[in-house]
Scaffold this active site. Structure first.
Site, PDB file in Angstrom:
ATOM      1  N   ASP A  41      17.472  70.124 -30.798  1.00  0.00           N
ATOM      2  CA  ASP A  41      18.663  69.358 -30.463  1.00  0.00           C
ATOM      3  C   ASP A  41      18.563  69.029 -28.969  1.00  0.00           C
ATOM      4  OD1 ASP A  41      21.330  68.309 -30.548  1.00  0.00           O
ATOM      5  OD2 ASP A  41      22.044  70.227 -29.766  1.00  0.00           O
ATOM      6  N   ASP A  43      21.668  67.781 -26.565  1.00  0.00           N
ATOM      7  CA  ASP A  43      22.837  68.151 -25.775  1.00  0.00           C
ATOM      8  C   ASP A  43      23.177  69.625 -25.952  1.00  0.00           C
ATOM      9  OD1 ASP A  43      23.397  65.571 -24.697  1.00  0.00           O
ATOM     10  OD2 ASP A  43      24.180  64.974 -26.641  1.00  0.00           O
ATOM     11  N   ASP A  52      26.900  62.651 -23.352  1.00  0.00           N
ATOM     12  CA  ASP A  52      28.022  61.718 -23.481  1.00  0.00           C
ATOM     13  C   ASP A  52      29.184  62.133 -22.586  1.00  0.00           C
ATOM     14  OD1 ASP A  52      26.654  60.203 -25.357  1.00  0.00           O
ATOM     15  OD2 ASP A  52      27.581  61.185 -27.070  1.00  0.00           O
TER      16      ASP A  52
END
Length: 317
Positions: A41, A43, A52
């Protein structure tokens, strides 16, 4: 249904100056390391924050984001935020400069470089977007370490505005997963990653993540694989609530230093066991976590990025 994933350049430089190891794994294992696929993954796993959230907060979009949050799926909302930045005169260069300041721990950098140099096949599976991820990887000299990035498409139009699209086109067809957001089911993507890998011969997988969707990906792992969830984050909560849904060995981590140790140790162990027969017997899930709560009733209460606040079943049939 899907947008294609984003494979990088075919030539993969495992010993390039950009990806020279900081920590050494045993090179004598040779082809055995090539049988190991590491899927990360991005983030709050590779990056020590949510990319984001970082852009939203640093470029002054928090008020607009919070106002529009109840009205749009998360992926569509981030596309709207890019439109808002463009309308405020923010350039792609300014967005890139902002991303380059996002925190990425040196221990993560060294772990990635070491695993790459040992011959492992490194991939990314993320609900971020290709522009954010590639900008950060290039800045830290990690781009050549990964053979494939699976994420939401991002493209710059003629006016210089970043457009973010969903990995799965949920306006045409819903994927049906009750864990993942409508724009990306990580379990479906993991199946796509695993199929061609196994076509080349037996592969063992190590998956690293923190979010609820990473649990969905983790359910695709087999007994000889390893799942590395970030402790006290949504993926860990779901493992604690439904441990029997995970076949793989589970080893938690809490921070970058611990992830470096656990990741490289897992790779070393898999490289030595060859067929993985000595790995599958061990599962490290604390007994306190092994209470039986339905997965679909589980509501993660761990530290969450804005994306994790979206109901698991939102817009999914």
């Amino acid at each position: 249904m899907d947008n294609a994933h984003f494979p990088l350049a075919n030539s993969r430089t495992s010993m390039s100056s950009a990806c020279s190891p900081h920590l050494s794994l045993p090179h004598r294992l040779g082809e055995r390391m090539a049988e190991i696929v590491l899927v990360f993954d991005f983030d709050k796993t590779i990056l020590d924050c949510d990319s984001d959230d970082w852009v939203v907060d640093k470029l002054g979009l928090s008020e607009a984001f919070d106002r529009l949050r109840p009205t749009l799926p998360y992926n569509s909302l981030m596309d709207r935020m890019m439109m808002e930045l463009h309308s405020r005169g923010k350039t792609m260069e300014e967005i890139a400069d902002c991303l380059k300041e996002a925190p990425l721990h040196p221990k993560i950098v060294s772990a990635i470089k070491s695993a790459n140099a040992s011959g492992c096949d490194l991939r990314i599976l993320s609900d971020s977007n290709v522009f954010f991820i590639e900008t950060i990887l290039r800045h830290h000299g990690l781009m050549e370490c990964f053979s494939q990035i699976n994420t939401n498409p991002g493209s710059v139009d003629a006016e210089g505005r970043l457009n973010i699209s969903p990995y799965h086109d949920f306006s045409r067809l819903l994927h049906g997963c009750k864990i993942c957001p409508p724009n990306m089911c990580k379990g479906i993507v993991m199946d796509k990653i695993r199929s061609p890998a196994f076509a080349k011969g037996k592969r063992r997988f190590v998956y690293v993540g923190d979010g609820a969707a990473d649990f969905c990906a983790g359910m695709k792992l087999e007994e000889e694989d390893v799942l590395l969830p970030r402790k006290d984050f949504p993926v860990w909560d779901l493992i604690c609530r439904s441990p029997t849904l995970i076949k793989a060995r589970v080893l938690e981590w809490t921070d970058a230093a611990e992830l470096e140790t656990v990741l490289l140790s897992s790779v070393d162990t898999l490289g030595h066991t060859g067929n993985g027969s000595n790995v599958k017997a061990a599962r490290v899930v604390p007994a306190a976590c092994k209470f039986q709560t339905s997965l679909l009733d589980a509501a993660p209460e761990s530290p969450a990025a804005r994306r994790d606040l979206e109901p698991c079943c939102s817009s999914v049939g």
